[in-house]
Design a protein around this motif. Sequence first.
Motif, PDB file in Angstrom:
ATOM      1  N   MET A 135       0.817  -1.206   0.000  1.00 40.93           N
ATOM      2  CA  MET A 135       0.000   0.000   0.000  1.00 40.93           C
ATOM      3  C   MET A 135       0.852   1.257   0.000  1.00 40.93           C
ATOM      4  SD  MET A 135      -3.023  -0.841   2.643  1.00 40.93           S
ATOM      5  CE  MET A 135      -3.843  -2.399   2.569  1.00 40.93           C
ATOM      6  N   ASP A 164       1.721   3.978   4.546  1.00 39.26           N
ATOM      7  CA  ASP A 164       1.105   2.661   4.576  1.00 39.26           C
ATOM      8  C   ASP A 164       0.005   2.622   5.612  1.00 39.26           C
ATOM      9  OD1 ASP A 164       2.749   1.176   2.674  1.00 39.26           O
ATOM     10  OD2 ASP A 164       4.376   1.450   4.107  1.00 39.26           O
ATOM     11  N   ARG A 224      -2.352  -0.171   7.637  1.00 43.35           N
ATOM     12  CA  ARG A 224      -2.419  -1.610   7.922  1.00 43.35           C
ATOM     13  C   ARG A 224      -3.306  -1.846   9.139  1.00 43.35           C
ATOM     14  NH1 ARG A 224       3.742  -2.523   8.621  1.00 43.35           N
ATOM     15  NH2 ARG A 224       3.704  -0.873   7.084  1.00 43.35           N
ATOM     16  N   GLU A 225      -3.686  -3.102   9.330  1.00 43.44           N
ATOM     17  CA  GLU A 225      -4.457  -3.430  10.513  1.00 43.44           C
ATOM     18  C   GLU A 225      -3.560  -3.360  11.738  1.00 43.44           C
ATOM     19  OE1 GLU A 225      -7.009  -7.153  12.417  1.00 43.44           O
ATOM     20  OE2 GLU A 225      -6.753  -6.998  10.232  1.00 43.44           O
ATOM     21  N   ILE A 236      -8.336  -1.617   2.590  1.00 42.90           N
ATOM     22  CA  ILE A 236      -8.163  -3.023   2.908  1.00 42.90           C
ATOM     23  C   ILE A 236      -9.412  -3.813   2.540  1.00 42.90           C
ATOM     24  CG2 ILE A 236      -7.857  -4.659   4.821  1.00 42.90           C
ATOM     25  CD1 ILE A 236      -6.021  -2.676   6.126  1.00 42.90           C
ATOM     26  N   LEU A 271      -7.435   0.176  12.234  1.00 40.39           N
ATOM     27  CA  LEU A 271      -6.338   0.387  11.292  1.00 40.39           C
ATOM     28  C   LEU A 271      -5.376   1.420  11.852  1.00 40.39           C
ATOM     29  CD1 LEU A 271      -8.334   0.578   7.929  1.00 40.39           C
ATOM     30  CD2 LEU A 271      -7.276  -1.423   9.002  1.00 40.39           C
ATOM     31  N   ALA A 273      -1.701   3.991  10.777  1.00 42.49           N
ATOM     32  CA  ALA A 273      -0.794   4.532   9.759  1.00 42.49           C
ATOM     33  C   ALA A 273       0.240   5.395  10.454  1.00 42.49           C
ATOM     34  CB  ALA A 273      -1.564   5.354   8.727  1.00 42.49           C
TER      35      ALA A 273
END
Length: 291
Positions: free
Chosen positions: A1, A54, A56-57, A185, A192, A194
């Motif tokens: 990402m 990025d 992400r979880e 996602i 989430l 970042a």
Amino acid sequence: MAVVLLCSQGPGQWPGSSSSSSSMMAGPSLARLVAAVLLGAALCAAQPGVGTLDVREAQPHARPYMASVQVNGTHRCGGALLSAKWVLSAAHCLDGGAPELPQVLLGAHSLSEPEPSTRLYDVSRAVRHPYSLPDSLEHDLILLQLAEEAALGRAVRPLPWQQEDRELPPGTRCDVAGWTVGTPIGRRPDLLEALLPVLVRSGCNLRALNDERGLVGVTERQICTDLRRRDRCRGRALGDSGSPLVCGGVLEGVVTSRGHLCGDPSGPGISTRVSSYAPWIRSVLEDGAGN
């Protein structure tokens, strides 16, 4: 990402330009091109640490201070637990004529799957900053007093907040988390996260901002972070307003502009700088200490 930002092209190359095309220009056109290149170089040089972004979880329950501010059982905004009875969020989260006080969900990672650590708390009082307005992003803070003290533990714990009125150096890496709706996602709404770089405020004010409330500049009481991404969220980004901007394990800002976890290539992200409101926050917390 990951996404390559404008500045990653190098300060000497303007997007879409080439040496062959610039060599064909002369006089005023060449002067304008040189001026544009120099301006771009100055902006990139003034914004250290900008690279990729990025999303992400998050690791489950690694951020025990996270709160989900909910209206009628629906997630509206994020928030940060400051103490066993107080949550800090963004005032605009409750704009739009919500008839009742919100509720606050603590101890959650997923908003769609049951978890033994979660508990929904009623809010007994909502204290907006006295100068916050629905059509402005300035003073965009609200303190929510829980009707009872939160049960603290591994999944529920207050976040230290910055009380010294100081500026974050450009290039500081901060993180933000939230339950953004319409995420890239594309899975169930788990938390989430970042990592965002802090930008030079003057550079932010030279970039076009895309906000429906007509924000025209970043003030000294706000923090500017970079959001530009290539993989935009499907639909409109909702749900991460009010979430904490955390730098070095300390709450430094509260997200006020939309799309921190989706990204917005047309403008930076804006957070309210918590330390500049420290006297007001302390006064509200102390006033409610006996309630």
